[in-house]
Design a protein around this motif. Structure first.
Motif, short mmCIF file in Angstrom:
data_model
loop_
_atom_site.label_atom_id
_atom_site.label_comp_id
_atom_site.label_asym_id
_atom_site.label_seq_id
_atom_site.Cartn_x
_atom_site.Cartn_y
_atom_site.Cartn_z
N GLY A 1 -42.53 18.81 -16.33
CA GLY A 1 -42.51 18.56 -18.01
C GLY A 1 -43.69 17.13 -18.67
N ASN A 2 -42.90 17.59 -19.65
CA ASN A 2 -43.82 16.40 -20.99
C ASN A 2 -43.06 15.15 -21.34
OD1 ASN A 2 -41.97 17.97 -22.67
ND2 ASN A 2 -43.30 19.37 -23.55
N GLY A 3 -41.62 15.25 -20.42
CA GLY A 3 -41.55 14.34 -21.42
C GLY A 3 -40.51 14.01 -22.05
N LYS A 4 -39.59 15.52 -22.57
CA LYS A 4 -38.71 15.15 -23.18
C LYS A 4 -38.39 16.49 -22.49
CE LYS A 4 -42.17 15.69 -27.55
NZ LYS A 4 -42.36 16.42 -28.50
N LEU A 5 -36.99 16.36 -23.52
CA LEU A 5 -36.07 16.90 -22.30
C LEU A 5 -34.15 16.67 -23.09
CD1 LEU A 5 -34.69 18.89 -20.61
CD2 LEU A 5 -33.47 16.56 -18.66
N ASN A 6 -34.06 17.95 -23.67
CA ASN A 6 -32.53 17.48 -24.77
C ASN A 6 -31.41 18.80 -23.68
OD1 ASN A 6 -33.23 20.00 -25.93
ND2 ASN A 6 -33.99 18.40 -27.53
N GLU A 7 -30.42 18.95 -24.46
CA GLU A 7 -29.53 20.31 -24.58
C GLU A 7 -29.82 21.52 -24.65
OE1 GLU A 7 -27.01 19.66 -22.38
OE2 GLU A 7 -26.02 17.90 -22.70
N GLY A 8 -30.67 21.59 -25.54
CA GLY A 8 -30.92 22.65 -26.35
C GLY A 8 -32.02 23.00 -25.79
N LEU A 9 -32.86 21.95 -24.53
CA LEU A 9 -33.88 22.28 -23.55
C LEU A 9 -33.37 22.72 -22.31
CD1 LEU A 9 -36.78 19.69 -24.77
CD2 LEU A 9 -36.78 22.56 -24.86
#
Length: 222
Positions: A199-207
């Protein structure tokens, strides 16, 4: 008469020499054409072999392009675990970890139903357990950044979405819907997990939804 006999006797050696030379000359004349004629087929054969050799050298090798096999992003999306499917994981980096399990209740998170953060991970994504898709898991973000996809044998694909105070270094925490499932299905194990995508340190419901759509689409093709 004596003079004639003497002359004849005296010329005999020269006559013999002349006959021998003549015979030798005739032999040479007769032998040479036979030798040259005998060598003609050999010369032709040598020329043919030389031409064939030159053709082999000059002819460029025929290149047959190899058909590239498309690499599956999630090879175990719907096939389940077997010797063959687990062998496909060898292409990915593996990390030996201690894996525990947690549930959304107070015994794991300190939050109960009704709490505004109940069932919400550190990334903001809702907790999820989907053995045929992706489950949310917790990890040390210095080891596995948010959004890292791991394959955990016996559990399935997990996406790093959460953290835990006791989850440091090579430790991960696997989400289960109920605490009973944690004890019945997992407990605590030390095993190799496979880093499918870092991962690149980003995660949200859309991803997270995009990943779910991608693995479901690939599962239909398998």
């Amino acid at each position: 008469m004596d003079i004639i006999v003497k002359n004849v006797k005296g010329s005999l050696p020269y006559l013999l020499i002349a006959i021998i030379c003549t015979a030798f000359g005739v032999y040479i004349l007769l032998e040479k054409p036979q030798q040259s004629t005998a060598n003609v087929p050999d010369m032709k054969q040598a020329e043919i072999q030389a031409l064939k050799a030159s053709d082999k050298v000059d002819a460029p090798p025929v290149a047959h392009p190899k058909k590239e096999q498309k690499k599956e992003r999630f090879p175990l999306a719907s096939r389940g675990e077997s010797v063959e499917t687990l062998a496909t994981l060898a292409q990915y980096p593996k990390v030996n970890v201690v894996a525990t399990g947690y549930s959304p209740g107070p015994e794991s998170t300190g939050k109960d139903v009704g709490h505004p953060a109940y069932g919400i991970t550190y990334s903001g994504v809702k907790v999820k357990r989907a053995p045929q898709s992706f489950s949310t898991i917790a990890a040390d973000l210095n080891t596995f950044p948010l959004g890292t996809i791991l394959y955990i044998p016996g559990y399935g694909y997990g996406v790093v979405a959460d953290i835990g105070s006791a989850i440091k270094g090579n430790k991960i925490d696997l989400y289960f819907d109920k605490k009973e499932d944690v004890y019945a299905q997992w407990g605590k194990k030390q095993l190799d997990v496979y880093v499918i995508e870092r991962g690149n340190g980003k995660l949200n419901e859309g991803l997270f939804a995009e990943l779910t759509t991608a693995i479901e689409a690939e599962a239909k093709k398998q």
